[in-house]
Design a protein around this motif. Structure first.
Motif, short mmCIF file in Angstrom:
data_model
loop_
_atom_site.label_atom_id
_atom_site.label_comp_id
_atom_site.label_asym_id
_atom_site.label_seq_id
_atom_site.Cartn_x
_atom_site.Cartn_y
_atom_site.Cartn_z
N ALA A 70 -34.83 -5.73 -49.09
CA ALA A 70 -36.22 -5.47 -48.73
C ALA A 70 -36.72 -6.50 -47.73
O ALA A 70 -37.47 -6.18 -46.80
CB ALA A 70 -37.10 -5.46 -49.98
N SER A 71 -36.31 -7.74 -47.89
CA SER A 71 -36.69 -8.80 -46.96
C SER A 71 -36.08 -8.56 -45.58
O SER A 71 -36.74 -8.77 -44.56
CB SER A 71 -36.26 -10.16 -47.50
N LEU A 72 -34.84 -8.12 -45.56
CA LEU A 72 -34.20 -7.81 -44.28
C LEU A 72 -34.85 -6.60 -43.62
O LEU A 72 -34.98 -6.55 -42.40
CB LEU A 72 -32.70 -7.59 -44.47
N ASP A 73 -35.29 -5.65 -44.43
CA ASP A 73 -36.02 -4.50 -43.88
C ASP A 73 -37.33 -4.97 -43.25
O ASP A 73 -37.72 -4.47 -42.19
CB ASP A 73 -36.30 -3.46 -44.97
N ALA A 74 -38.01 -5.91 -43.90
CA ALA A 74 -39.25 -6.48 -43.33
C ALA A 74 -38.94 -7.19 -42.01
O ALA A 74 -39.70 -7.06 -41.04
CB ALA A 74 -39.90 -7.44 -44.32
N ALA A 75 -37.83 -7.91 -41.96
CA ALA A 75 -37.42 -8.58 -40.72
C ALA A 75 -37.14 -7.55 -39.63
O ALA A 75 -37.52 -7.75 -38.47
CB ALA A 75 -36.19 -9.44 -40.98
N GLU A 76 -36.52 -6.45 -40.00
CA GLU A 76 -36.25 -5.40 -39.03
C GLU A 76 -37.55 -4.83 -38.46
O GLU A 76 -37.66 -4.57 -37.26
CB GLU A 76 -35.43 -4.28 -39.67
N ARG A 77 -38.57 -4.66 -39.30
CA ARG A 77 -39.87 -4.17 -38.83
C ARG A 77 -40.48 -5.15 -37.83
O ARG A 77 -41.12 -4.74 -36.85
CB ARG A 77 -40.81 -3.91 -40.00
N ILE A 78 -40.31 -6.43 -38.07
CA ILE A 78 -40.81 -7.44 -37.13
C ILE A 78 -40.12 -7.28 -35.78
O ILE A 78 -40.75 -7.26 -34.74
CB ILE A 78 -40.60 -8.86 -37.69
N LEU A 79 -38.82 -7.14 -35.82
CA LEU A 79 -38.06 -7.03 -34.58
C LEU A 79 -38.34 -5.72 -33.83
O LEU A 79 -38.43 -5.72 -32.61
CB LEU A 79 -36.57 -7.16 -34.86
N THR A 80 -38.50 -4.63 -34.57
CA THR A 80 -38.76 -3.35 -33.89
C THR A 80 -40.18 -3.27 -33.36
O THR A 80 -40.49 -2.36 -32.59
CB THR A 80 -38.47 -2.14 -34.81
N SER A 81 -41.03 -4.21 -33.74
CA SER A 81 -42.38 -4.25 -33.18
C SER A 81 -42.50 -5.34 -32.12
O SER A 81 -43.59 -5.80 -31.80
CB SER A 81 -43.43 -4.43 -34.28
N ASP A 82 -41.34 -5.77 -31.59
CA ASP A 82 -41.27 -6.73 -30.48
C ASP A 82 -41.90 -8.07 -30.78
O ASP A 82 -42.49 -8.70 -29.92
CB ASP A 82 -41.89 -6.14 -29.21
N ARG A 83 -41.77 -8.52 -32.02
CA ARG A 83 -42.24 -9.86 -32.38
C ARG A 83 -41.06 -10.82 -32.44
O ARG A 83 -39.92 -10.44 -32.22
CB ARG A 83 -42.98 -9.80 -33.72
N ALA A 84 -41.34 -12.07 -32.71
CA ALA A 84 -40.32 -13.12 -32.73
C ALA A 84 -39.85 -13.38 -34.15
O ALA A 84 -40.65 -13.47 -35.08
CB ALA A 84 -40.88 -14.40 -32.12
N PHE A 85 -38.55 -13.53 -34.31
CA PHE A 85 -37.94 -13.75 -35.62
C PHE A 85 -37.02 -14.96 -35.53
O PHE A 85 -36.23 -15.09 -34.60
CB PHE A 85 -37.15 -12.51 -36.03
N GLY A 86 -37.12 -15.83 -36.51
CA GLY A 86 -36.24 -17.01 -36.58
C GLY A 86 -35.26 -16.85 -37.72
O GLY A 86 -35.58 -16.30 -38.77
N VAL A 87 -34.07 -17.33 -37.50
CA VAL A 87 -33.02 -17.22 -38.51
C VAL A 87 -32.17 -18.48 -38.51
O VAL A 87 -31.99 -19.14 -37.48
CB VAL A 87 -32.15 -15.96 -38.26
N TYR A 88 -31.69 -18.82 -39.70
CA TYR A 88 -30.73 -19.91 -39.85
C TYR A 88 -29.40 -19.29 -40.27
O TYR A 88 -29.25 -18.87 -41.42
CB TYR A 88 -31.20 -20.92 -40.90
N PRO A 89 -28.44 -19.22 -39.37
CA PRO A 89 -27.17 -18.57 -39.69
C PRO A 89 -26.45 -19.18 -40.90
O PRO A 89 -25.65 -18.52 -41.54
CB PRO A 89 -26.33 -18.75 -38.42
N GLU A 90 -26.79 -20.42 -41.22
CA GLU A 90 -26.16 -21.06 -42.38
C GLU A 90 -26.66 -20.46 -43.69
O GLU A 90 -26.02 -20.60 -44.73
CB GLU A 90 -26.47 -22.56 -42.37
N GLY A 91 -27.82 -19.82 -43.67
CA GLY A 91 -28.35 -19.18 -44.86
C GLY A 91 -29.16 -20.08 -45.77
O GLY A 91 -29.86 -19.62 -46.65
N THR A 92 -29.08 -21.38 -45.57
CA THR A 92 -29.83 -22.33 -46.38
C THR A 92 -29.88 -23.67 -45.66
O THR A 92 -29.18 -23.89 -44.67
CB THR A 92 -29.20 -22.48 -47.79
N ARG A 93 -30.68 -24.55 -46.19
CA ARG A 93 -30.82 -25.88 -45.59
C ARG A 93 -29.65 -26.76 -46.03
O ARG A 93 -29.20 -26.71 -47.16
CB ARG A 93 -32.15 -26.50 -46.04
N SER A 94 -29.18 -27.58 -45.12
CA SER A 94 -28.12 -28.54 -45.43
C SER A 94 -28.68 -29.62 -46.35
O SER A 94 -29.73 -30.18 -46.09
CB SER A 94 -27.61 -29.19 -44.14
N LEU A 95 -27.98 -29.89 -47.43
CA LEU A 95 -28.43 -30.93 -48.36
C LEU A 95 -27.97 -32.32 -47.98
O LEU A 95 -28.51 -33.32 -48.44
CB LEU A 95 -27.96 -30.59 -49.78
#
Length: 117
Positions: free
Chosen positions: A77-102
């Protein structure tokens, strides 16, 4: 040339960054020339008391997308929300690592829906 000059002010854009500190998302969002949306872990939205309310308010105000990494459907559902952001030409940030480095080291990038591995 400042790095923010490389970010288009209109249209779809994905910014990928290394997530070495909690402050990364704040600095990137504040320095971007336009509103930027990130996926953020569920815990930032479920805290209690004044601190939880302040954190929830902060993340909501900055257009963050809540993701429950423990449940496949919630993550999707969160990825679907991200897709809606992208399909409406907005900016999306992502961390390919999936989490913060400890430990401050760059982690290996991840693929797929969180929690589905």
């Amino acid at each position: 040339m400042h790095c923010r000059d490389n970010v288009p002010r209109h249209g779809l854009v994905v910014l990928a960054g290394n997530h070495l500190s909690f402050i990364d998302s704040i600095v990137i969002a504040l320095s971007a020339p336009r509103p930027l949306h990130f996926l953020d872990k569920d815990e930032y939205f479920t805290g209690t008391g004044p601190r939880g309310a302040l954190t929830r308010c902060f993340f909501t105000a900055f257009g963050r997308i809540r993701v429950d990494r423990r449940a496949h459907r919630s993550a999707q559902a969160s990825l679907d929300a991200a897709e809606r952001i992208l399909t409406s030409d907005r900016a999306f940030g992502v961390y390919p690592e999936g989490t913060r480095s400890l430990d401050g080291r760059l982690c290996r990038g991840r693929t797929g829906v969180p929690g589905s591995r």
